[in-house]
Design an enzyme around this catalytic site. Structure first.
Site: not given
Ligand code: PDD
Length: 279
Positions: A34, A100, A102, A144, A200
């Site tokens: 996402y 289903r 894996h 992500k 991330l």
């Molecule tokens: N999350 N690290 C993690 C684990 C995160 O989930 C997020 C952001 C960030 C910051 O990334 P960015 O600056 O690109 O938003 C770092 C989003 C906002 C969420 O999961 O809703």
């Protein structure tokens, strides 16, 4: 009030009519990725960078990117709602398989979902409380992924302790927040952990690094031990929905003098100016 419209697999639908199969692998396995893309004054902020990270996440889970930038813009722009600060939530899963299992299905069409929400105004100015917790997540935190059980359990533990966020510690070093990146001011230098599979690659993190460099603030991408974090004069948490959040209490002890710091105030100004320039 009319119900908000969301995007699902090529259609714009009222939220309550957007439905997916229970065999969707996103539902069954969290098999998807996402993005959260902020928009200010109706313009998507750092869109290219978010789409590049989306493409990296998709490649990492062996899905191909379904659209180019212009096509994404055509899809996402109509979702933007009235108001100053909003964000697009965009999710792509491997789609609906026949059963289903894996292992990846041989044939499967990705599910693409997007919606827009308002960014709630946040009390930035006063600072927030954070706790440190063991980073119990997996080794692919650079993706992500929608598979967020580790992150949500850690965030909830922070909330249950009266804090806004958990700062995660792995092998004695800070990685990131449960849903944010972490910065600290140490001996007047702004420090953030380097990119790795343990964090991330935050887009807000990148913007702050660029702003520090263009404005001549000392910055280092360097591992931060728990002891160093505890002695930092400032700690910030950064994300697309909360921008730059100053932490004034860590594990119930004041950070620096327990007030929002001067470096944060400087960076906050740079960030707000930058938002205005690009929006
Ligand atoms: N999350 N690290 C993690 C684990 C995160 O989930 C997020 C952001 C960030 C910051 O990334 P960015 O600056 O690109 O938003 C770092 C989003 C906002 C969420 O999961 O809703």
């Amino acid at each position: 009030m009319t119900e908000k419209k969301v995007y699902l697999n090529g259609e714009y639908l009222p939220l309550s009519e957007a439905k997916i199969s229970v065999l969707d692998r996103g539902f069954l396995f969290g098999d998807g990725v996402y993005e959260v893309i902020p928009a200010y004054s109706g313009r998507l902020f750092c869109l290219e960078a978010h789409l590049q990270r989306l493409s990296n996440s998709l490649n990492a889970i062996r899905l191909s990117v379904p659209f180019d930038t212009a096509q994404w813009l055509d899809i996402l722009q109509p979702l933007l709602i009235e108001g100053d600060a909003q964000y697009i939530y965009l999710q792509i899963t491997r789609g609906v398989a026949g059963k289903r299992d894996h292992a990846f299905p041989e044939q499967c069409e990705a599910t693409v979902f997007a919606m827009c929400s308002a960014i709630a105004p946040f009390e930035h100015q006063q600072g927030v409380k954070a706790i440190t917790l063991d980073d119990v997540r997996w080794q692919l935190c650079n993706i992500k992924a929608t598979t967020l059980l580790g992150n949500i359990l850690l965030r909830q533990q922070a909330i249950d302790s009266g804090c806004v966020e958990a700062i995660l510690i792995k092998d004695g070093y800070a990685t990131e927040g449960a849903a944010s990146n972490v910065f600290a001011v140490i001996d007047n230098v702004l420090v953030t952990p380097p990119l790795s599979n343990e964090i991330l690659p935050g887009i807000t993190r990148d913007v702050i690094i660029d702003l520090a460099q263009t404005n001549g603030l000392s910055l280092r991408e360097q591992a931060i031990s728990l002891e160093t974090l505890q002695s930092a004069s400032e700690i910030w948490l950064t994300s697309s929905t909360r921008e730059i959040l100053p932490v004034i209490t860590l594990d119930n002890k004041p950070v620096g003098n327990g007030q929002v710091g001067e470096v944060w105030q400087t960076m906050q100004q740079f960030f707000q100016d930058y938002k205005r320039v690009v929006s």
